[in-house]
Design an enzyme around this catalytic site. Structure first.
Site, short mmCIF file in Angstrom:
data_model
loop_
_atom_site.label_atom_id
_atom_site.label_comp_id
_atom_site.label_asym_id
_atom_site.label_seq_id
_atom_site.Cartn_x
_atom_site.Cartn_y
_atom_site.Cartn_z
CD1 TRP A 1 -1.71 -2.39 1.82
CD2 TRP A 1 -2.89 -1.40 0.21
NE1 TRP A 1 -2.65 -3.29 1.39
CE2 TRP A 1 -3.39 -2.70 0.41
CE3 TRP A 1 -3.48 -0.61 -0.76
CZ2 TRP A 1 -4.46 -3.22 -0.34
CZ3 TRP A 1 -4.54 -1.11 -1.50
CH2 TRP A 1 -5.01 -2.39 -1.28
CG ASP B 1 -1.28 -3.77 7.88
OD1 ASP B 1 -2.30 -3.69 8.59
OD2 ASP B 1 -0.98 -2.90 7.03
CE LYS C 1 -9.81 -1.48 4.77
NZ LYS C 1 -9.59 -0.51 3.73
CB ALA D 1 -6.85 -4.57 6.82
C1 LIG Z 1 -1.50 -0.11 5.13
C2 LIG Z 1 -2.87 -0.19 5.71
N1 LIG Z 1 -3.08 -0.98 6.78
C3 LIG Z 1 -4.29 -1.07 7.35
C4 LIG Z 1 -5.37 -0.39 6.85
C5 LIG Z 1 -6.66 -0.56 7.57
O1 LIG Z 1 -7.56 0.42 7.42
P1 LIG Z 1 -7.98 1.48 8.54
O2 LIG Z 1 -6.82 2.35 8.86
O3 LIG Z 1 -9.07 2.23 7.88
O4 LIG Z 1 -8.45 0.71 9.73
C6 LIG Z 1 -5.20 0.45 5.73
C7 LIG Z 1 -6.30 1.19 5.11
O5 LIG Z 1 -6.72 1.04 4.00
C8 LIG Z 1 -3.91 0.56 5.16
O6 LIG Z 1 -3.68 1.35 4.10
#
Ligand SMILES: Cc1ncc(COP(=O)(O)O)c(C=O)c1O
Length: 395
Positions: free
Chosen positions: A127, A208, A243, A210
């Site tokens: 990401w 990580d 999510k 999610a």
């Molecule tokens: C690198 C990464 N980790 C975890 C998440 C988890 O999402 P949030 O920060 O909305 O809980 C995101 C969001 O898209 C992210 O970009």
């Protein structure tokens, strides 16, 4: 004072969200941002969440501060969801955070306290905010190979060769189920081999997580993480409820360190101290929704049913797009889209082709060809596939 402030570079995903919102075309298609959408293109509040919120509204009698770590019921419920009893609670230190993203930052800050500047190995496709989060904590991101783009599958040899060079005290960032933007997940066998490799190198895994529940199911999706926790002395975890509970804007996450029992108390204090230095107390409402759902068998069953519906819709979309791409291109080059898991896949497109799709066809995706399958209306799969085939031919 701010005359010399450098112009900020906007996060590419946020810029894409903005460009989509401003695009006047009625038939535009958003395959960009990682948000679940139903068949009507909405991101609804889950029914289990609504029910839990109604209960909280009726019963909550104070909004006074809790401890820096957040609500104990939330922390316990998340420990159960993530680790499923794989390690004793006496090895787990955790704090609530505003979403999974700040949990990633919190874990990086924790590592920086003991190993400033250390290397964090990150899969080559990740990401766009991973690098900046790691750098902001003063750590160094270093890529490891992950995707075999031709096969649309894991580059096992490349990944294990690169991670074999990780040193004790370095950190290896791994995506939990369905979170790698390529759509390619580690199999249980891969997780076991990663655990063995990390055990031999002495590097520390950082998961990580999610999308628990978007792959094969809640327990299966956490299998790799649980294996690491059971086998290795230290595992770092950042998890998000954005999510799988649809609580995106409520900002619900957890930063967790699984450590030897005699280190637990100092880790818990350090994590809480890091919270104090930034947001102090984590947001409570979303975490309370999560613990209400996970602590009530009926609400939990309802939530799981809704999560299963999301998972199956994404799989249906995957098959629809893979079939349409096969028909439009006359080849099975993108057939792996159907076999991959979760919301994301990377289509083999150049940045110029992605721009062409956006400008000429109103189809939005990330510049590296990453698409969110949940953004697809299956009845538009043919349109997307024909546009993809066209930009590929014209390249
Ligand atoms: C690198 C990464 N980790 C975890 C998440 C988890 O999402 P949030 O920060 O909305 O809980 C995101 C969001 O898209 C992210 O970009």
């Amino acid at each position: 004072m701010f005359e010399t402030l450098p112009a900020p570079k906007m996060d590419g995903i946020i810029a894409l969200m903005q460009a989509y919102a401003e695009d006047p075309r009625a038939d535009k298609i958003d395959l960009g941002v990682g948000v679940y959408r139903d068949a009507q293109g909405r991101t609804p509040v889950m029914r289990a969440v609504k029910a839990a919120e109604a209960r909280i509204l009726a019963e909550q009698d104070s909004k006074s501060y809790l401890s820096l770590a957040g609500d104990a019921a939330f922390l316990n419920a998340m420990e159960g969801l993530l680790l499923g009893g794989a390690v004793p609670s006496a090895r787990v230190a955790a704090v609530g955070t505003p979403g999974g993203t700040s949990a990633v930052r919190q874990i990086c800050d924790l590592v920086a306290k003991v190993r400033p500047g250390t290397t964090v190995w990150v899969s080559a496709q990740t990401w766009p905010n991973h690098g900046p989060l790691i750098a902001a904590a003063g750590l160094q991101a270093r890529p490891y190979r992950y995707l075999d783009a031709d096969a649309g599958a894991l580059d096992r040899d490349g990944m294990f060769a690169d991670l074999g060079a990780a040193q004790p005290g370095e950190v290896v960032l791994l995506h939990g189920c369905c979170h790698n933007p390529t759509g390619v997940d580690l199999s249980p066998q891969d997780w076991a081999e990663v655990a063995a490799l990390l055990e031999s190198t002495g590097a520390t895994p950082f998961v990580d997580m999610a999308y628990q529940g978007f792959g094969e199911g809640l327990d299966a999706d956490a299998g790799g993480l649980r294996h690491l926790a059971a086998r290795l002395p230290e595992v770092l975890i950042a998890a998000s409820c954005s999510k799988n509970f649809g609580l995106y804007r409520d900002r619900v996450g957890i930063a967790m360190a699984v450590v030897p029992e005699n280190n637990r108390a100092s880790l818990a204090t350090s994590l809480a101290g890091l919270s104090r230095q930034s947001f102090a107390f984590p947001p409570d409402h979303g975490g309370r929704v999560v613990s209400t759902i996970l602590g009530d068998p009926l609400l939990r069953a309802q939530w799981q049913e809704e999560l299963d519906e999301m998972r199956s819709r994404v799989q249906t979309n995957r098959r629809a797009l893979a079939d349409a791409l096969r028909a439009a291109t006359g080849s099975d080059r993108m057939g792996s889209v159907a076999a991959q898991q979760g919301m994301f896949s990377i289509l083999p497109l150049s940045e110029a082709q992605v721009t062409q799709l956006r400008e000429e066809h109103g189809i939005y995706m990330l510049w590296d060809g990453r698409v969110n399958m949940a953004g697809l209306d299956p009845s538009r799969a043919g349109d997307v596939a024909r546009a993809v085939a066209q930009v590929m031919r014209s390249a």
